[in-house]
Design a protein around this motif. Structure first.
Motif, PDB file in Angstrom:
ATOM      1  N   GLY A  53      25.440 -55.602 -47.617  1.00 39.75           N
ATOM      2  CA  GLY A  53      24.192 -56.271 -48.004  1.00 39.75           C
ATOM      3  C   GLY A  53      24.406 -57.455 -48.928  1.00 39.75           C
ATOM      4  O   GLY A  53      23.501 -57.883 -49.642  1.00 39.75           O
ATOM      5  N   LYS A  54      25.597 -57.990 -48.926  1.00 38.83           N
ATOM      6  CA  LYS A  54      25.936 -59.098 -49.834  1.00 38.83           C
ATOM      7  C   LYS A  54      25.079 -60.332 -49.560  1.00 38.83           C
ATOM      8  O   LYS A  54      24.464 -60.899 -50.468  1.00 38.83           O
ATOM      9  CB  LYS A  54      27.424 -59.464 -49.683  1.00 38.83           C
ATOM     10  N   SER A  55      25.065 -60.737 -48.304  1.00 42.43           N
ATOM     11  CA  SER A  55      24.286 -61.929 -47.955  1.00 42.43           C
ATOM     12  C   SER A  55      22.819 -61.709 -48.273  1.00 42.43           C
ATOM     13  O   SER A  55      22.132 -62.621 -48.762  1.00 42.43           O
ATOM     14  CB  SER A  55      24.461 -62.272 -46.472  1.00 42.43           C
ATOM     15  N   SER A  56      22.348 -60.499 -48.026  1.00 39.92           N
ATOM     16  CA  SER A  56      20.936 -60.191 -48.294  1.00 39.92           C
ATOM     17  C   SER A  56      20.633 -60.346 -49.785  1.00 39.92           C
ATOM     18  O   SER A  56      19.590 -60.891 -50.167  1.00 39.92           O
ATOM     19  CB  SER A  56      20.607 -58.765 -47.862  1.00 39.92           C
ATOM     20  N   CYS A  74      28.606 -61.125 -39.205  1.00 40.94           N
ATOM     21  CA  CYS A  74      29.133 -60.940 -40.563  1.00 40.94           C
ATOM     22  C   CYS A  74      29.711 -62.234 -41.110  1.00 40.94           C
ATOM     23  O   CYS A  74      29.987 -63.184 -40.372  1.00 40.94           O
ATOM     24  CB  CYS A  74      30.152 -59.812 -40.613  1.00 40.94           C
ATOM     25  N   THR A  75      29.843 -62.211 -42.423  1.00 39.80           N
ATOM     26  CA  THR A  75      30.409 -63.376 -43.112  1.00 39.80           C
ATOM     27  C   THR A  75      31.910 -63.373 -42.842  1.00 39.80           C
ATOM     28  O   THR A  75      32.599 -62.413 -43.197  1.00 39.80           O
ATOM     29  CB  THR A  75      30.120 -63.269 -44.632  1.00 39.80           C
ATOM     30  N   LYS A 223      20.536 -50.782 -50.232  1.00 36.39           N
ATOM     31  CA  LYS A 223      20.136 -49.792 -49.218  1.00 36.39           C
ATOM     32  C   LYS A 223      19.677 -48.468 -49.834  1.00 36.39           C
ATOM     33  O   LYS A 223      19.957 -47.384 -49.291  1.00 36.39           O
ATOM     34  CB  LYS A 223      21.283 -49.554 -48.221  1.00 36.39           C
ATOM     35  N   ASP A 225      16.883 -47.485 -49.819  1.00 33.72           N
ATOM     36  CA  ASP A 225      15.821 -46.970 -48.939  1.00 33.72           C
ATOM     37  C   ASP A 225      16.368 -46.138 -47.788  1.00 33.72           C
ATOM     38  O   ASP A 225      15.622 -45.374 -47.176  1.00 33.72           O
ATOM     39  CB  ASP A 225      15.009 -48.149 -48.373  1.00 33.72           C
ATOM     40  N   ASN A 253      16.854 -54.369 -49.871  1.00 33.03           N
ATOM     41  CA  ASN A 253      16.737 -55.624 -49.122  1.00 33.03           C
ATOM     42  C   ASN A 253      16.005 -55.364 -47.805  1.00 33.03           C
ATOM     43  O   ASN A 253      15.676 -54.219 -47.472  1.00 33.03           O
ATOM     44  CB  ASN A 253      18.121 -56.193 -48.814  1.00 33.03           C
ATOM     45  N   ARG A 254      15.832 -56.432 -47.082  1.00 33.64           N
ATOM     46  CA  ARG A 254      15.211 -56.274 -45.773  1.00 33.64           C
ATOM     47  C   ARG A 254      16.183 -55.566 -44.823  1.00 33.64           C
ATOM     48  O   ARG A 254      17.382 -55.859 -44.816  1.00 33.64           O
ATOM     49  CB  ARG A 254      14.833 -57.648 -45.210  1.00 33.64           C
ATOM     50  N   GLN A 256      17.429 -54.378 -40.956  1.00 29.67           N
ATOM     51  CA  GLN A 256      17.622 -55.141 -39.732  1.00 29.67           C
ATOM     52  C   GLN A 256      16.290 -55.303 -38.995  1.00 29.67           C
ATOM     53  O   GLN A 256      15.993 -56.362 -38.450  1.00 29.67           O
ATOM     54  CB  GLN A 256      18.662 -54.430 -38.846  1.00 29.67           C
TER      55      GLN A 256
HETATM   56  N1  LIG Z   1      17.490 -50.873 -44.965  1.00 25.89           N
HETATM   57  C1  LIG Z   1      18.229 -51.748 -45.603  1.00 25.89           C
HETATM   58  N2  LIG Z   1      19.020 -52.565 -44.914  1.00 25.89           N
HETATM   59  C2  LIG Z   1      19.758 -53.484 -45.570  1.00 25.89           C
HETATM   60  C3  LIG Z   1      19.730 -53.574 -46.929  1.00 25.89           C
HETATM   61  N3  LIG Z   1      20.568 -54.554 -47.319  1.00 25.89           N
HETATM   62  C4  LIG Z   1      21.106 -55.046 -46.193  1.00 25.89           C
HETATM   63  N4  LIG Z   1      20.618 -54.422 -45.132  1.00 25.89           N
HETATM   64  C5  LIG Z   1      20.980 -54.681 -43.784  1.00 25.89           C
HETATM   65  O1  LIG Z   1      22.374 -54.511 -43.663  1.00 25.89           O
HETATM   66  C6  LIG Z   1      22.893 -55.419 -42.738  1.00 25.89           C
HETATM   67  C7  LIG Z   1      24.012 -56.206 -43.356  1.00 25.89           C
HETATM   68  O2  LIG Z   1      23.495 -56.983 -44.326  1.00 25.89           O
HETATM   69  P1  LIG Z   1      24.184 -58.299 -44.773  1.00 25.89           P
HETATM   70  O3  LIG Z   1      23.387 -58.836 -45.875  1.00 25.89           O
HETATM   71  O4  LIG Z   1      24.510 -59.125 -43.673  1.00 25.89           O
HETATM   72  O5  LIG Z   1      25.479 -57.653 -45.348  1.00 25.89           O
HETATM   73  P2  LIG Z   1      26.814 -58.411 -45.720  1.00 25.89           P
HETATM   74  O6  LIG Z   1      27.473 -57.588 -46.773  1.00 25.89           O
HETATM   75  O7  LIG Z   1      26.553 -59.791 -46.064  1.00 25.89           O
HETATM   76  O8  LIG Z   1      27.635 -58.313 -44.416  1.00 25.89           O
HETATM   77  P3  LIG Z   1      29.009 -59.045 -44.073  1.00 25.89           P
HETATM   78  O9  LIG Z   1      28.828 -60.413 -44.452  1.00 25.89           O
HETATM   79  O10 LIG Z   1      29.145 -58.816 -42.661  1.00 25.89           O
HETATM   80  O11 LIG Z   1      30.024 -58.351 -44.863  1.00 25.89           O
HETATM   81  C8  LIG Z   1      21.761 -56.294 -42.323  1.00 25.89           C
HETATM   82  O12 LIG Z   1      21.225 -55.838 -41.078  1.00 25.89           O
HETATM   83  C9  LIG Z   1      20.749 -56.095 -43.398  1.00 25.89           C
HETATM   84  O13 LIG Z   1      19.417 -56.209 -42.897  1.00 25.89           O
HETATM   85  C10 LIG Z   1      18.899 -52.704 -47.670  1.00 25.89           C
HETATM   86  O14 LIG Z   1      18.793 -52.696 -48.880  1.00 25.89           O
HETATM   87  N5  LIG Z   1      18.152 -51.803 -46.934  1.00 25.89           N
END
Ligand SMILES: Nc1nc2c(ncn2[C@@H]2O[C@H](COP(=O)(O)OP(=O)(O)OP(=O)(O)O)[C@@H](O)[C@H]2O)c(=O)[nH]1
Length: 837
Positions: A53-56, A74-75, A223, A225, A253-254, A256
């Protein structure tokens, strides 16, 4: 998209939004000072495992939807996101847009397009099949509502290689992440999803390696939630599982599904708030739950950072303030009125005269410690140059024995004098005294030059603005010093002439004739004692007996005349080689010399052989010398009975041979010369500096002020003399403006709302009629107090502060991270200091 644009960053609790006014002010300050340097805020990097959830989190903090997110996206390249604040009101200043480094001059106003470009650029470098590259994508987002800060979205840590990923993908990604987060100025957001094993968090593990003391790591649990039913992250958020100095923040965060349905950030925030409200387990953890709390925490760290660097900025400004104020003062104030100008001129003239006097007396404030200056130079010239040079002079240096002998013979005139007159001594001593004239006058000239130089060094800065006056003053002082030089030179002339005019042979320090003869005899004796034995040739022995006779007779007469016979056995050491005559007649017996006695003054009755008889003729006219005497006689006999005299040579010199008497006379003369010269030299060494001080130096000190007033304080000239060049007026204006800006900057830095209360009050962001946020301050780290042993608790009221001990929370500059207790306090429960400001 349209709807999202209206939900601008201003309405979201974005990263650093409450720091913006402060940073803006600082930028204004430095902008006005013409300096580019401003506060460099720490870089913020998000680390964690893949899809944690880093990007989020980054998006939520920025309040903008622009990063590729999703379960299958993914990043794969580091994204360096540079937020740049644009100024409202400037051209294009209220727009938000993105620019990529790899696409210069192209502005992206549609944030969906930005996301697509990030994806496309990732594929271009890392391929389309999960490949990872450490080559950065650099994106600059310009907006009026962001803080100038850099955020870095890093690829997630992955363990199992997929697609085109190499087998060592985990190690590669870890190395890449470390290269960013190891920088002491990097703030680490360690993201761990709550639905994974928290205790084995990759994010916390790698952050712990880069920041073992935990001064710059914030733990983020995402996450919340979608945790297993019946589990929660409460203990984790409280730091009971892995303690963290800066604590944790839980976020939702939001999902998927939300992304798929284009749920806005604003809606997501509302949903997040609802989530925490509806979960009683997080009710009492409000300060560590939600994106707004994360933003608040970051803001507070940024403020702390600013506070850390502020003293340095302040001291830089105050140093500049001092030097500009000094420069400004040197330009003085503009004086318009006649009376004011008159007073100013008088003041300058007085100050100059005082400064000049102080310089001579060695009392000026800006005295050099690296070289002699002012009066000390005058003293040096007197003592180390003038006196020393005179002391080194040998009065007989340029007098050969022949010179002295000639002088003695000349002095007796046509007859054989009864006494050796004082005349040769007087002639010679006068000649030597006259040699003192030049160095004495030169000394006066040196002092005059020194005074001129000093006058140029007086009030250089103050008179910069009045070049006309400076010129007039220079002219006056130059003339005045020249006028002072004249009487001192005349006086020096008198001093030397006085010495030449009356040779005071009664001076108590003068050796006197008797003593000189006695000493000369001793010298001749000891010189002879050291000389080789008598030569064998008859001519010499004839001479020897003749001179022996003459000395004997002189000794006898001397005894009769003076009644003063020197002790024949006295054998004193010679007074030195300098005094020894260089005669050729060295074979006179010891006895005869010792019997010479103190015969000074009666040499004419010392015997029949007048030394002047031995005439050496000039080589240019030597008719008689060219043939032996017998031949000459024969030719005379051959001639008639008339007796012919040889023509006297045009130039006559004393013969080369010296009689003993002559040697003694020469030695005596030298002794007398040296003795008397010493007396005169002392007088001159004393009188010349006195004359220069009296007529030149002290006269200038006494009279300069009066002369200035007499020559320059003229009503009709004042205005002209106090005329300033345009350049000075311009400089004054510029320094005045700079002074004002610096003073303002100093005040602004002093008044920055960095105090706990104002920051806390101001954190609640409300919008005004224009829709812009009204930011009254910033959240304070003092709101975080150590509760119990190992955790932080949020106390909304300052009253709840238990301790105000300072800590280093948020200090991201390397020197600000103390590591004294690092091992103990790093991540050990119960060791955290109170976070306070
Ligand atoms: N339900 C829920 N989903 C989340 C949450 N945070 C992230 N997600 C979901 O998790 C998935 C990955 O989120 P990203 O923000 O892309 O995570 P990331 O760490 O940046 O991923 P990489 O860059 O691939 O390492 C996405 O589908 C988000 O919607 C959260 O707090 N709750």
């Amino acid at each position: 998209m349209e709807e999202e644009k209206s939900v601008s960053l201003t309405n979201a609790p974005t990263l650093g939004h409450s720091v913006i006014p402060i940073v803006n002010k600082l930028q204004d300050i430095f902008g006005q000072l013409g300096s580019q340097s401003t506060i460099e805020l720490p870089q913020v990097a998000v680390v964690g495992s893949q899809s944690s959830g880093k990007s989020s989190v980054l998006e939520a903090l920025v309040g903008r939807d622009f990063l590729p997110r999703g379960s299958d996206i993914c990043t794969r390249r580091p994204l360096v996101l540079q937020l740049l604040q644009t100024k409202k009101g400037q051209e294009g200043g209220d727009q938000e847009f993105g620019e990529f480094l790899h696409l210069p001059n192209k502005r992206f106003y549609d944030f969906n397009e930005i996301r697509r470009e990030i994806q496309a650029e990732t594929d271009r470098e890392a391929g389309g099949n999960k490949g990872v590259s450490d080559k950065q994508i650099r994106l600059k987002i310009s907006s009026p509502n962001v803080l100038d800060i850099t955020l870095v979205d890093l690829p997630g840590i992955t363990k199992v290689p997929v697609g085109d990923q190499p087998t060592d993908i985990e190690a590669r990604i870890r190395t890449m992440i470390m290269s960013y987060i190891k920088l002491p100025s990097c703030l680490i957001l360690a993201v761990t999803p709550a639905n994974a094993d928290l205790a084995n968090s990759d994010a916390l593990q790698i952050a712990g390696m880069a920041d073992p003391d935990g001064y710059r790591t914030i733990g983020i649990i995402t996450k919340l939630d979608i945790m297993d039913r019946g589990t929660d992250a409460r203990n984790f958020l409280l730091g009971k599982v892995i303690p963290l100095r800066l604590g944790y923040v839980g976020v939702v965060n939001r999902s998927q599904a939300d992304i798929n349905t284009n749920r806005s950030i604003k809606d997501a925030l509302i949903a997040e708030e609802k989530f925490f409200q509806s979960h009683p387990v997080y009710n009492d953890l409000a300060d560590r739950c939600g994106v707004p709390q994360l933003a608040k925490k970051l803001n507070q760290i940024l403020v702390q950072h600013i506070k850390t660097v502020l003293p340095g900025l302040k001291s830089r400004i105050s140093a500049a303030l001092v030097s500009v104020a000094k420069e400004h003062a040197s330009f003085g104030e503009i004086t318009e009125s006649k009376a004011g100008q008159g007073a100013l001129l008088l003041n300058i003239l007085s100050k100059y005269s005082e400064a000049f006097t102080s310089m001579i007396e060695g009392k000026n404030e800006e005295m050099s410690t690296s070289e002699l200056s002012g009066g000390a130079r005058i003293h040096y010239i007197f003592q180390n140059i003038f006196v020393k040079s005179l002391e080194e002079v040998d009065p007989c240096e340029d007098l050969t024995d022949d010179d002295i002998r000639t002088a003695i013979q000349n002095a007796t005139g046509p007859k054989s004098a009864l006494f050796v007159p004082e005349v040769p001594f007087e002639v010679l001593i006068r000649r030597q005294i006259s040699r003192l004239m030049d160095p004495s006058l030169q000394c006066a000239r040196f002092i005059y030059d020194e005074l001129i130089k000093m006058s140029h060094r007086c009030m250089v800065n103050e008179l910069q603005r009045f070049p006309v006056l400076r010129k007039c003053m220079d002219d006056v002082i130059n003339n005045f010093l020249r006028e002072g030089l004249e009487p001192s030179e005349t006086m020096i002339g008198h001093v030397i002439e006085m010495e030449m005019d009356y040779i005071n042979t009664s001076h108590p320090n003068f050796i006197g004739g008797s003593k000189a003869v006695e000493t000369a005899l001793q010298q001749v004796n000891s010189f002879k004692a050291a000389a080789p034995g008598p030569r064998k040739d008859s001519a010499d022995s004839d001479k020897a007996s003749a001179s022996d006779r003459s000395l004997k007779s002189r000794a006898l007469l001397a005894r009769q005349v003076n009644g003063n016979v020197p002790d024949q056995n006295v054998r004193l050491a010679a007074e030195g080689e300098r005094g020894m005559p260089t005669g050729t007649n060295n074979d006179t017996s010891k006895k005869s010399v010792s019997n010479g006695g103190s015969s000074w003054g009666i040499s004419s009755i010392f015997g029949g052989s007048d030394s002047r008889m031995a005439i050496k003729e000039n080589s240019t006219s030597k008719p008689f010398n060219e043939q032996p005497f017998s031949e000459n006689l024969q030719s005379l006999e051959r001639a008639s009975s008339m007796i012919h005299l040889r023509e006297p040579p045009s130039v006559l010199r004393p013969s080369e041979t010296h009689s003993d008497q002559e040697n003694i006379e020469i030695a005596v003369t030298k002794l007398l010369l040296r003795s008397y010269y010493d007396i005169v030299r002392k007088n001159v060494e004393d009188s010349v500096p006195k004359a220069i001080m009296h007529f030149l130096v002290n006269h200038t000190k006494r009279e300069l002020h009066n002369v200035f007033i007499k020559k320059l304080y003229r009503e009709n000239m004042i205005e002209e003399m106090l005329q300033e060049p345009d350049e000075v007026a311009l400089k004054r204006k510029r320094t005045k403006e700079m002074l004002r800006v610096l003073q303002q900057a100093f005040r602004t830095l002093d008044e920055l709302p960095l105090e706990a209360e104002s920051i806390e009050r101001g954190y609640s962001v409300s919008t005004d009629q224009t829709g812009l946020p009204k930011i009254r301050g910033l959240p304070s780290s003092s709101m975080y107090t150590s509760s119990g042993s190992s955790e932080y608790s949020y106390s909304p009221s300052p009253k709840n502060h238990r301790s105000r001990k300072s800590s280093h929370s948020g200090e991201l500059q390397s020197p600000s991270f103390p590591n004294g207790d690092s091992k103990a306090s790093g991540r050990t429960a119960g060791m955290y200091p109170t976070i306070d400001v």
